[in-house]
Scaffold this active site. Structure first.
Site, PDB file in Angstrom:
ATOM      1  N   GLY A   1       0.822  -1.203   0.000  1.00 15.70           N
ATOM      2  CA  GLY A   1       0.000   0.000   0.000  1.00 15.70           C
ATOM      3  C   GLY A   1       0.851   1.246   0.000  1.00 15.70           C
TER       4      GLY A   1
ATOM      5  N   VAL B   1       4.425   3.498  -1.601  1.00  7.37           N
ATOM      6  CA  VAL B   1       4.892   3.924  -2.914  1.00  7.37           C
ATOM      7  C   VAL B   1       5.962   2.986  -3.471  1.00  7.37           C
ATOM      8  CG1 VAL B   1       6.616   5.516  -1.940  1.00  7.37           C
ATOM      9  CG2 VAL B   1       5.739   5.909  -4.245  1.00  7.37           C
ATOM     10  N   ASP B   2       6.865   2.471  -2.643  1.00 11.79           N
ATOM     11  CA  ASP B   2       7.951   1.632  -3.141  1.00 11.79           C
ATOM     12  C   ASP B   2       7.421   0.348  -3.786  1.00 11.79           C
ATOM     13  OD1 ASP B   2       9.996   3.372  -2.386  1.00 11.79           O
ATOM     14  OD2 ASP B   2      10.108   2.534  -0.370  1.00 11.79           O
TER      15      ASP B   2
ATOM     16  N   CYS C   1      10.138 -10.906   9.811  1.00 10.72           N
ATOM     17  CA  CYS C   1       9.028 -10.867   8.852  1.00 10.72           C
ATOM     18  C   CYS C   1       9.517 -11.270   7.459  1.00 10.72           C
ATOM     19  CB  CYS C   1       8.411  -9.473   8.815  1.00 10.72           C
ATOM     20  SG  CYS C   1       6.971  -9.342   7.714  1.00 10.72           S
TER      21      CYS C   1
ATOM     22  N   GLY D   1       9.302  -4.150  -2.856  1.00 12.13           N
ATOM     23  CA  GLY D   1       9.868  -2.815  -3.037  1.00 12.13           C
ATOM     24  C   GLY D   1      11.128  -2.572  -2.240  1.00 12.13           C
TER      25      GLY D   1
ATOM     26  N   CYS E   1       5.667  -2.101  12.630  1.00  9.93           N
ATOM     27  CA  CYS E   1       4.369  -1.995  11.968  1.00  9.93           C
ATOM     28  C   CYS E   1       3.211  -2.382  12.866  1.00  9.93           C
ATOM     29  CB  CYS E   1       4.358  -2.834  10.688  1.00  9.93           C
ATOM     30  SG  CYS E   1       4.417  -4.618  10.958  1.00  9.93           S
TER      31      CYS E   1
END
EC number: 2.8.1.13
Length: 379
Positions: free
Chosen positions: A19, A21-22, A111, A135, A210
């Site tokens: 979600g 940009v990368d 992760c 990304g 996160c």
């Protein structure tokens, strides 16, 4: 040659789209390279919040919608896969357990190892995909003998190879990082996203952990582990303060110690050791943070494991610099000596070894040796 230049045939690619940009630009570049791309957003939270808090957190409902809109603009199929239970077990519970044991884990490495390049990649391969695209800023380089190596990104300022140091050669054979071999600033990536019509062009990057969207790691751990009062002592063992949970501290920490008794020399004190056995936190001067050697366990190699002692550079945190080391694998344990003392090294952190720009491998720090006392700290 890089992974993108050596893939002559179109591949079926599963693009992990957070979600942001990368990952959106990475998916678009994979399509532009002629691959058959499908987007997937990983739902990693059982109770995702609707909106992120500024630049904190990810995997929210808002993020999944942003990823879907980006996939629509790029023109690729898009799915949401629920990996919340796997993420909870392999990343969140591991994070809590490590802090409870007095160690300082890196959940991003875990992760990448357990979710993006284990659970996700395994599922992708089972469904007939050839590669997983993310990304991340790193490079996979194909050698003449057909083996693959993980290298730093062309732009060191954005390099993320540290958190990918847990990938083995088999995983690298199915990894694609379209952003790693281009020297571009983040502003240029955002400009590219805007040119492609991607609404995430101006979306802030996600920072911190996160699954702790508010950034309050100590509060998160307190809710999970409860309060456990204990002593803060100096190097002689004299009590200089108290705490509500040793898990709330990390090696090298200076702020938030709440020590009422000043140091004899009037200088700041830092966390030197965390003992979960007696729930004690030891503090002392900055010089006592210097570490001359360490041992690390659970090594993972980005290719063949090194044989015999070697000289490398090492990175000890995601945004840290390099330091020269000698390292040798002895009975499955990595023994590392630093050319010059380093500070802020904590058990539970990852040490990633490099040979030039090539990532040799990663291991979890188990013990450290202080330069000032030559005393081994084992948590």
């Amino acid at each position: 040659m890089t992974e993108t230049s050596q893939r002559s045939r179109p591949l079926r690619v599963l693009a992990a789209m957070s979600g942001g940009v990368d990952s959106a630009v990475a998916a678009a570049r994979a399509v532009e390279a002629g691959h058959d791309v499908t987007g997937v957003h990983l739902a990693l939270s059982a109770n995702p919040q609707s909106f992120r808090t500024g630049a904190r957190g990810c995997c929210t409902i808002e993020d999944s919608r942003d990823a879907r809109r980006a996939a629509d603009v790029i023109g690729i199929p898009f799915y949401v896969w629920d990996l919340a239970e796997r993420f909870r077990e392999d990343v969140v519970e591991d994070f809590v357990a490590e802090y409870e044991a007095g160690r300082t884990p890196n959940p991003c490495l875990r992760c990448n190892e357990k979710i993006k390049f284990a659970a996700l990649l395994d599922k992708a391969l089972a469904l007939g995909f050839d590669a997983v695209c993310t990304g991340h800023y790193a490079q996979v380089i194909l050698r003449e003998d057909g083996t693959r190596e993980l290298h730093r990104a062309s732009d060191m300022a954005k390099d993320q190879s540290y958190v990918l140091g847990v990938l083995d050669e088999k995983q690298l054979a199915h990894a694609m990082f379209p952003l790693g071999d281009t020297v571009t600033t983040k502003e240029e990536i955002r400009a590219e996203a805007e040119r492609r019509g991607l609404a995430v062009a101006k979306k802030p990057d996600s920072h911190d952990i996160c699954f702790i969207a508010d950034g309050d790691t100590q509060g998160f751990l307190a809710r999970r582990l409860g309060r456990a009062e204990g002593d803060i002592v100096d190097e002689s063992g004299t009590k200089v303060g108290s705490h509500e949970g040793a898990y709330g501290f990390t090696i090298g920490q200076r702020k938030g110690l709440r020590i009422g008794t000043p140091a004899p020399d009037g200088k700041p004190r830092y966390v030197l050791d965390i003992s979960p056995v007696d729930n004690t936190v030891t503090v002392g001067p900055a010089a006592s943070l210097d570490v001359s050697a360490l041992t690390a366990i659970k090594p993972r190699w980005c290719g063949t494991a090194p044989s015999g002692p070697g000289t490398y550079t090492a990175q000890l945190r995601a945004h840290g610099g390099e330091t020269e080391v000698t390292a040798e694998l002895v009975d499955g344990t990595l023994e590392v000596s630093f050319a010059a003392p380093v500070r802020g090294v904590a058990p539970g952190q990852a040490i990633v070894l490099y040979d030039g720009t090539r990532v040799v491998g990663s291991a979890t720090i188990a013990t450290t040796v202080r330069a000032t006392t030559a005393r081994r700290l084992n948590v």
